[in-house]
Enzyme design. Structure first.
Site, mmCIF file in Angstrom:
data_model
loop_
_atom_site.group_PDB
_atom_site.id
_atom_site.type_symbol
_atom_site.label_atom_id
_atom_site.label_comp_id
_atom_site.label_asym_id
_atom_site.label_seq_id
_atom_site.Cartn_x
_atom_site.Cartn_y
_atom_site.Cartn_z
ATOM 1 C CB CYS A 106 16.342 -23.983 29.300
ATOM 2 S SG CYS A 106 16.826 -22.924 30.858
ATOM 3 C CB CYS B 52 -1.028 0.039 1.288
ATOM 4 S SG CYS B 52 -2.062 -1.387 1.252
ATOM 5 C CG ASP C 170 -6.349 -10.905 -3.920
ATOM 6 O OD1 ASP C 170 -7.359 -10.364 -4.071
ATOM 7 O OD2 ASP C 170 -5.500 -11.332 -4.694
ATOM 8 C CG ASP D 184 -8.004 -13.234 -6.629
ATOM 9 O OD1 ASP D 184 -9.221 -12.486 -6.783
ATOM 10 O OD2 ASP D 184 -6.960 -13.274 -7.147
#
Length: 950
Positions: A136, A61, A827, A616
């Protein structure tokens, strides 16, 4: 040589081009308004305006907005910050105003308003740090807490499996040095990988070094360069590592400075790639192996003298010989062999325990130190009493401490070995970049004056490189001269070659199919698309699944509880943390080798729950590669003759539709290597078609608008065929000869092979399939029927797709867990809204920013592979937890002596250590078994176009 880039005048980044840009398909990043000279622009006053932009969801965008703004006349620079929803624009107010810029942003589909630039403007950068010494999840949790407690840190994640930290921070408040100091304060070693401050790092091997003064001279010369941040010198191997800002300097400059320093006797080359982090990882593997071997060498005599040789009569008598009072030879030997294991080989556990306790936490090292010290010092007490007593008899536990340390070191060696097996997919990605590139040298007017072959790693920002047909693009940039079609499938998964003209962006590693292009480099090193994909894989292996976060939370309380119950039960807690990250690490690595890039544990866990997939249509369910499906003639001529003319004109075009027509012509004429008639006066009309003179006839091949522009009448029959083709989601192509329409071709983008089989398999997995597209209802229903999809939604805008997904998530009482499969910028809202976004054939920004899973090969079957791999990974995690928690349930009560009263059975400490190591190995091996992952059997039995795929 001497070829001039049309409309291109090379100047510094602070100047404007005085020549006019021609009108390419996509306007160039910098474009001038006609009639404005350089002098007039330099005399104009530039201004800065900041807009608040709403509606952005990803970097794609932001890129779309930047391109839209830069198309306006008078725009000097535009930068869009997607994270803070802002756009900053530098413009000439005599040519454009704020309102026009705002309208352009809104025309691109976003909301914008002018705001005052804030003095306390915040931004976010990402720093990646390699951490040594973690054993750990308690270690990783401690470091995470320390980082997140820093003011200015937005988010911090630490992965035990990859030994890396990823920190999102505000560079206005903190620097990467503060982050590293925080890690070192917790007792671990921190090594900087990247700062996120638009800096790169490169290493050089220098020949000709004679003494330290030579290195010092080179260091001073490099420090004088602008953009150089840090210089690290390794005199033992004559290596120099330089951290720098790529927009200010680069590797060629460094080589020139190094080789010109002193008397010119130095020679610099880029240090081999295999000397980086992979070498450090190999060093860690070798170090752990050596520690284990040395520990084993000292432990075996201890074990033999205490557990085996004591049952051999002759040897037992020798071992029982008293040296001093009750001190026997056997006891003395065990003490002497166990001591170096405890304090020299096991030193790392003391260091780790001290660092943890200093910070008020208890990690695995604390448990190991407590357990082994208890066994060793009690045994030492037995030795001391035996020296001074004539009657005391006691049992020593030297074998317990030394064997426990040996088993732990074996587990650690297997763990680091497993980590080293996940880099193959990354290496394959990096191999996409070509080894060499053709660098062009230009004069001040933009003329090419020379070209030379260079190592692609020497490319710098703003270089101009030449890309010939059949070669790979060496770096990200935009086209400044030439036209071609580029195959981006190896990066984006897009099957159809993408047309590239002046001003279009190209991606490093993609294949140039036809035509010569000159590309101006915009992104190098860590900023390139390939590097971002590599970082995606590494981040995916770092990310924690939500189920692991729960385990980490429990582990904070579990360790102290286990210490209270029994100092020998540390193993179970260690496994509870090891179970998830090793499986996620291996699972994401396997996905990458299958062409499925998974963004970490959250995406894996969400994919495991998917029960509805939204597709799509164009480029996702369909091939994206056009083919001719029908031909209708309107002149009295044979089909072969018709295609002779059509192919003769289209063979000169690189457009995908033109290639489809030529391929169909070959089949029609039954000639695969046909020599078409020569076309004269060939002209390609962008976006419309082509025209040429073939056999003294003027031929036009193109769309309806092209015919109307040339005053060619289109008959009612031709109009009817065009309308019918459009209703069937086909492209109608008109062919005219000497001003009359001779025929109509219908070109179709068919359903992908195997699409209906994939939908059928999803149905058998109880996963609902829905298609959402912006096309008309007729096309949508037709494609949905072919694919076997019952529900289709047509004429959907990007925001509509996202709304439909949200409706599905809320439709039932529990709602669907929805995956969205898409292929483009439109999309991206839906990919973000879905529980799992899968990008197929998408642009790089979309693939990295919007989707959770990237299907790099653009195969629909990979959707099933992603879901199946997720299911198998979480099955493996559950199995790992079974080993970890099962040991707790069984071993802790036995170790506490629950069976001693009724059965007189006790669990010797060394057996507990052996069981711990065996279970640790089982967890690591269980996760490594994922590397043998095979695609689902249902996919192996698929039939595509009647052909069984195995």
């Amino acid at each position: 040589m001497g070829k001039k880039h049309e409309g291109w005048e090379r100047r510094s980044s602070l100047q404007w081009c005085g020549t006019l840009w021609p009108q390419p398909h996509y306007p160039s990043p910098k474009r001038m308004e006609a009639g404005k000279s350089v002098a007039e622009l330099e005399g104009s006053e530039s201004k800065v305006v900041v807009f608040s932009v709403m509606g952005m969801t990803c970097a794609a965008c932001a890129g779309s907005i930047e391109k839209t703004i830069k198309r306006l006349p008078g725009i000097r620079e535009a930068v869009v910050d997607v994270l803070n929803h802002k756009a900053q624009v530098l413009y000439f107010h005599s040519m454009v105003n704020e309102e026009r810029i705002r309208e352009a942003i809104e025309d691109a589909g976003f909301e914008a308003k002018v705001i005052e630039e804030e003095s306390n403007y915040t931004s976010t950068q990402i720093c990646r740090i390699h951490i040594r010494g973690m054993t750990c999840t308690s270690c990783s949790t401690t470091i995470e807490s320390a980082l997140q407690s820093l003011y200015g840190v937005h988010k911090a994640g630490v992965a035990l499996a990859t030994e890396e930290a990823e920190v999102y921070y505000d560079p206005n408040i903190l620097t990467h040095n503060h982050l590293m100091e925080a890690i070192q304060d917790t007792g671990f070693e921190a090594i900087l990988i990247s700062t996120g401050e638009h800096m790169s790092k490169i290493e050089f091997k220098i020949d000709g070094i004679k003494n330290d003064q030579s290195l010092s001279a080179i260091e001073r010369s490099l420090h004088a360069l602008p953009g150089v941040e840090t210089i690290d010198i390794y005199p033992d191997i004559n290596k120099i590592a330089i951290t720098y800002k790529p927009h200010r300097t680069g590797p060629r400059t460094f080589i020139e400075v190094i080789e010109s320093t002193g008397s010119g006797c130095f020679k610099a080359v880029i240090f081999p790639n295999d000397e980086g982090r992979e070498a450090l990882r190999q060093q860690e593997i070798n170090r752990c192996f050596k520690l284990f071997i040395w520990s084993l060498a000292f432990t075996i005599p201890v074990f033999l003298t205490s557990m085996v040789l004591m049952y051999i009569p002759g040897v037992k008598r020798v071992l029982d010989i008293k040296v001093v009072n009750m001190l026997s030879i056997g006891l003395l030997l065990r003490c002497n062999f166990a001591t170096p294991v405890q304090f020299i080989i096991g030193r790392r556990f003391y260091v780790g325990a001290y660092k943890a306790l200093r910070k008020g936490s208890a990690n695995m090292d604390v448990l190991i130190a407590l357990g082994t010290n208890a066994a060793y010092f009690y045994s030492l007490y037995v030795v001391e009493r035996a020296v001074f007593s004539r009657h005391l008899k006691g049992s020593d536990f030297f074998e317990t401490s030394s064997m426990l340390i040996s088993f732990i070191l074996l587990g650690k060696y297997l763990e680091v070995l497993a980590k080293g097996k996940t880099s193959q997919a990354i290496a394959k990605l990096m191999n996409l970049t070509p080894e060499t590139a053709t660098l062009l040298t230009q004069d001040d007017e933009g003329n090419v004056v020379s070209e030379k072959q260079i190592d692609s790693r020497l490319i710098q920002k703003d270089d101009v490189i030449k890309v010939v047909p059949g070669s790979k693009v060496a770096s990200d940039g935009f086209v400044i001269w030439g036209e071609s079609h580029v195959n981006e499938s190896m990066i984006t998964g897009e099957a159809r070659p993408v047309a590239k003209r002046m001003g279009d962006m190209v991606i490093g590693g993609t294949m140039n199919e036809s035509g010569v292009m000159h590309v101006k480099v915009t992104r190098v090193g860590s900023e390139s698309a390939l590097s971002q994909i590599v970082q995606l894989v590494e981040s995916a292996q770092m990310a924690k699944a939500p189920v692991q976060k729960f385990a980490d939370h429990i582990s904070k309380y579990f360790v102290p509880l286990v210490i209270v119950l029994s100092l020998s039960t540390w193993f179970s807690w260690f496994l509870a943390g090891l179970a998830t990250p090793t499986a996620v690490m291996v699972g994401t690595g396997v996905g990458a080798t299958q062409g499925v890039l998974i963004k970490g544990g959250k995406a894996l866990e969400s994919a495991n729950k998917v029960n509805c997939i939204v597709f799509d249509k164009t480029g996702t369910l369909t091939v994206g590669k056009p083919v001719v499906v029908t031909t209708k003639l309107f002149k009295n001529m044979s089909i072969e003759n018709f295609y002779e003319f059509t192919a003769a004109a289209e063979v000169n075009s690189e457009h995908p539709i033109a290639k489809a027509i030529v391929e169909h012509a070959k089949k029609t004429t039954e000639e695969q290597h046909h020599s078409w008639p020569e076309a004269h006066n060939f002209v390609s009309v962008s976006g419309h078609g082509v025209k040429a003179i073939v056999l003294n006839k003027e031929i036009l091949v193109g769309n309806k608008k092209m015919m109307l522009d040339h005053n060619i009448t289109i008959s009612a029959d031709a109009e009817e065929i065009l309308a019918e083709a459009e209703s069937l989601a086909q492209t109608g192509i008109l062919v005219s000869l000497d001003g009359e329409v001779a025929g109509v071709l219908a070109v179709s983008d068919p359903l992908k092979p195997g699409a209906n089989e994939v939908i059928s398999i999803l149905n058998s997995m109880k996963i609902k399939s829905i298609m959402v597209t912006g096309d008309n209802w007729g096309t949508a229903n037709s494609i949905a029927r072919q694919a076997g999809i019952e529900t289709a939604i047509a004429e959907a805008q990007p925001e509509t797709k996202a709304t439909k997904i949200k409706e599905l998530q809320l439709r039932q009482a529990s709602g669907y867990t929805v995956a969205m499969v898409g292929d483009g910028i439109n999309d991206s809202p839906a990919l973000v809204a879905a529980d799992v976004g899968m990008a197929i054939g998408a642009g790089t920004d979309i693939a990295i920013e919007a989707a959770d899973i990237v299907l790099m090969k653009s195969n629909l079957e990979d959707i099933i592979i992603a879901i199946d791999l997720s299911n198998k990974t979480f099955s493996r995690i559950r199995l790992n937890y079974f080993w970890a928690l099962g040991y707790n349930v069984l071993a802790i009560p036995i170790a506490a002596g629950i069976l001693y009263s009724p059965t007189r059975f006790r669990l010797p400490p060394w057996i507990a250590g052996a069981a711990m190591a065996a279970s640790s190995i089982s967890v690591v091996c269980s996760s490594l078994l994922l590397k043998n992952y095979k695609r689902p059997t249902k996919l192996n039995n698929m039939e595509i176009n009647g052909v069984k795929i195995e």
